[in-house]
Design a protein around this motif. Structure first.
Motif, short mmCIF file in Angstrom:
data_model
loop_
_atom_site.label_atom_id
_atom_site.label_comp_id
_atom_site.label_asym_id
_atom_site.label_seq_id
_atom_site.Cartn_x
_atom_site.Cartn_y
_atom_site.Cartn_z
N GLY A 295 40.18 44.43 38.93
CA GLY A 295 40.23 43.02 39.56
C GLY A 295 39.75 43.29 41.05
O GLY A 295 38.89 42.56 41.44
N LEU A 296 40.41 44.43 41.74
CA LEU A 296 39.91 44.45 43.31
C LEU A 296 38.61 45.06 43.22
O LEU A 296 37.86 44.62 44.08
N LEU A 297 38.14 45.80 42.50
CA LEU A 297 36.64 46.51 42.20
C LEU A 297 35.72 45.29 42.20
O LEU A 297 34.72 45.19 42.85
N GLU A 298 36.22 44.37 41.40
CA GLU A 298 35.35 43.14 41.12
C GLU A 298 34.90 42.35 42.25
O GLU A 298 34.06 41.67 42.50
N ARG A 299 35.99 42.53 43.15
CA ARG A 299 36.00 41.70 44.46
C ARG A 299 35.63 42.33 45.71
O ARG A 299 35.76 41.91 46.86
N GLY A 300 34.87 43.69 45.37
CA GLY A 300 34.28 44.17 46.51
C GLY A 300 35.15 45.16 47.22
O GLY A 300 34.80 45.95 48.27
N TYR A 301 36.42 45.57 46.80
CA TYR A 301 37.15 46.47 47.40
C TYR A 301 37.08 47.94 46.79
O TYR A 301 36.62 47.83 45.84
N ARG A 302 37.34 48.75 47.61
CA ARG A 302 37.04 50.40 47.42
C ARG A 302 38.47 51.29 47.31
O ARG A 302 38.94 51.05 48.31
N GLY A 321 42.33 36.36 56.37
CA GLY A 321 42.88 35.31 55.66
C GLY A 321 43.95 35.85 54.57
O GLY A 321 44.66 34.87 53.80
N LEU A 322 44.33 36.96 54.25
CA LEU A 322 44.88 37.31 53.15
C LEU A 322 46.38 37.21 53.21
O LEU A 322 46.84 36.82 52.35
N VAL A 323 46.91 37.48 54.42
CA VAL A 323 48.06 37.12 54.70
C VAL A 323 48.87 35.72 54.61
O VAL A 323 49.67 35.34 53.91
N GLU A 324 47.99 35.06 55.08
CA GLU A 324 48.21 33.42 54.88
C GLU A 324 48.00 33.03 53.40
O GLU A 324 49.01 32.27 53.15
N GLU A 329 50.81 31.41 48.56
CA GLU A 329 50.83 31.54 47.02
C GLU A 329 52.24 32.23 46.32
O GLU A 329 52.43 32.46 45.39
N GLY A 330 53.13 32.92 47.22
CA GLY A 330 53.83 33.46 47.00
C GLY A 330 54.04 34.83 46.36
O GLY A 330 54.51 35.24 45.56
N VAL A 331 52.97 35.73 47.07
CA VAL A 331 52.56 36.83 46.78
C VAL A 331 53.10 37.80 47.92
O VAL A 331 52.66 37.55 49.14
N ARG A 332 53.63 39.03 47.64
CA ARG A 332 53.91 39.97 48.72
C ARG A 332 53.38 41.24 48.32
O ARG A 332 53.46 41.92 47.18
N GLN A 354 47.54 38.06 37.85
CA GLN A 354 46.52 36.94 37.86
C GLN A 354 46.86 36.12 39.19
O GLN A 354 45.99 35.53 39.71
N ARG A 355 48.02 36.07 39.48
CA ARG A 355 48.55 35.26 40.42
C ARG A 355 47.99 35.95 41.88
O ARG A 355 47.64 35.26 42.91
N LEU A 356 48.17 37.16 42.15
CA LEU A 356 47.50 37.92 43.21
C LEU A 356 45.98 37.78 43.13
O LEU A 356 45.44 37.58 44.24
N MET A 357 45.16 37.85 42.08
CA MET A 357 43.63 37.64 42.08
C MET A 357 43.44 36.23 42.57
O MET A 357 42.56 36.03 43.38
N ALA A 358 44.20 35.30 42.14
CA ALA A 358 44.08 33.88 42.31
C ALA A 358 44.07 33.57 44.10
O ALA A 358 43.63 32.88 44.76
N ALA A 359 45.10 34.18 44.34
CA ALA A 359 45.46 34.23 45.77
C ALA A 359 44.32 34.78 46.65
O ALA A 359 44.10 34.06 47.85
N ILE A 360 43.95 35.94 46.51
CA ILE A 360 42.86 36.59 47.19
C ILE A 360 41.47 35.55 47.01
O ILE A 360 40.84 35.32 47.93
N ASP A 361 41.50 35.06 45.72
CA ASP A 361 40.14 34.12 45.63
C ASP A 361 40.40 32.72 46.38
O ASP A 361 39.39 32.10 46.77
N SER A 362 41.59 32.49 46.82
CA SER A 362 41.55 31.34 47.44
C SER A 362 41.82 31.19 48.99
O SER A 362 41.97 30.15 49.55
N ARG A 363 41.68 32.48 49.51
CA ARG A 363 41.84 32.66 50.97
C ARG A 363 40.58 31.97 51.42
O ARG A 363 39.47 31.82 51.22
N SER A 364 40.73 31.27 52.92
CA SER A 364 39.80 30.73 53.40
C SER A 364 38.89 31.32 54.41
O SER A 364 39.23 32.55 54.79
#
Length: 364
Positions: A295-302, A321-324, A329-332, A354-364
């Motif tokens: 999931g992280l690779l698909e989102r451009g992480y290495r 924006g990840l910390v916020e 989203e209640g992810v630590r 899934q919650r982790l990926m959704a939180a990453i996708d939701s960052r502003s």
């Protein structure tokens, strides 16, 4: 054996959070916190017996030995990983020690503190793309007395091949010392065990901070000398006053005087771990880690590490924006400047990923 779902239910905070920060510390396990609350209440009420608290050390020692399949007398109970490493350093001042230059400081600093010089402390560096295992094997030469390594580093999630290190070290009559603080509890113990296999218990083994346990092979144990011997360094029943200075031929000769309430919590934590099949735990955590990695690779992480994957996924990439987003989203997770680390335990499930990926996708 306990299922992941049943294990998860013993962590109250997980009803509202997705927890991936066990590399720093896990959420409180209900049985562990209940045991500590009961001990605190006994302390407040004056109904406690310190001897009962003190016996928790022996219970913890027995449970740890059972997890590893070793004898209780081969296990020492100390306060920290650095205390054990200092014990090795002081007991073998002329030994040649090999480790990686980017080792965790609790492993590295006790050897740096004594200014052993390059002849007696050989710090291997990794070539680009090289794994921790390969770097250590490349640097292992005749004359090295100790090879010291963390089984998993939280900085990159690279899992060393303990069996390969042991096999290579045996050819040079070199002892192997492995810190499993970021491994045991989420991964099964290696087979065979190295000459010394130790772990601080406040991460994947769920205990409160302050207890390090070490399995030590008998020949090595006989040569080790406690750096701060005290009343716990003697055979049971322990004496309190006067001499002579006599140490038992057991791991307990290296014991630190325990923090009683911490040890009570550690005993309850180990009772939880004994309910698990660590082979099943490892399969579960590695499977979820694969999902996170993809999931992280698909989102451009290495990926940061190059070695064998573990239950820890460390990546470089955009963290603005990840910390916020995680707080919302209640992810630590552990988030640094361009760095993200995700740690998977048996209590994690696909919904957390899934919650982790959704939180990453939701960052502003």
């Amino acid at each position: 054996m306990t299922s992941p779902q049943a294990f998860r239910r013993s962590f109250p905070s997980l009803s509202s959070m997705a927890w991936f920060d066990t590399p720093a510390a896990p959420p409180g396990n209900r049985r562990v916190t209940d045991a500590m609350h009961a001990a605190l209440n006994d302390w407040v009420e004056g109904t406690f017996r310190w001897q009962d608290w003190d016996l928790a050390t022996e219970s913890v020692r027995d449970k740890f030995a059972e997890i590893l399949g070793v004898r209780s007398q081969d296990v020492a109970s100390l306060g920290s990983v650095s205390e054990f490493m200092a014990t090795v350093e002081r007991s073998f001042p002329d030994a040649v020690v090999l480790m990686l230059a980017d080792e965790f400081r609790s492993v590295l600093y006790p050897f740096l503190a004594e200014d052993r010089g390059e002849a007696r402390l050989r710090l291997a560096t990794r070539e680009p793309g090289e794994t921790r295992t390969d770097a250590l094997l490349r640097s292992l030469e005749p004359g090295v007395d100790f090879l010291v390594a963390s089984e998993v580093l939280a900085s990159d999630g690279d899992r060393v091949d303990v069996a390969a290190l042991i096999a290579a070290a045996r050819q040079h009559r070199c002892r192997v010392v492995v810190d499993a603080s970021q491994a045991l509890g989420a991964l099964a113990p290696p087979s065979p065990l190295p000459d010394a296999y130790l772990t601080h218990t406040y991460k994947w083994l769920l205990a409160p901070r302050g207890v390090t346990l070490a399995y030590i092979e008998s020949d090595l144990r006989a040569a080790l000398k406690p750096v701060a011997p005290g009343w716990k360094s003697t055979a049971r029943p322990h004496g309190y006053y006067g001499g002579p200075y006599e140490l038992p031929e057991e791991g307990r000769k290296l014991d630190s005087s325990p923090s009683w309430l911490t040890m009570v919590g550690c005993d309850a934590a180990f009772a939880e771990i004994r309910r698990l099949d660590l082979a099943d735990v490892e399969a579960h955590t590695l499977s979820l880690a694969d999902e996170v990695r993809c999931g992280l690779l698909e989102r451009g992480y290495r990926p940061v590490g190059n070695g064998r994957p573990s239950h820890l996924v460390a990546v470089d990439g955009p963290t603005h924006g990840l910390v916020e987003a995680f707080d919302r989203e209640g992810v630590r997770c552990a988030v640094g400047d361009g760095f993200l680390r995700v740690g998977l335990h048996y209590f994690n499930e696909m919904r957390d990923v899934q919650r982790l990926m959704a939180a990453i996708d939701s960052r502003s």
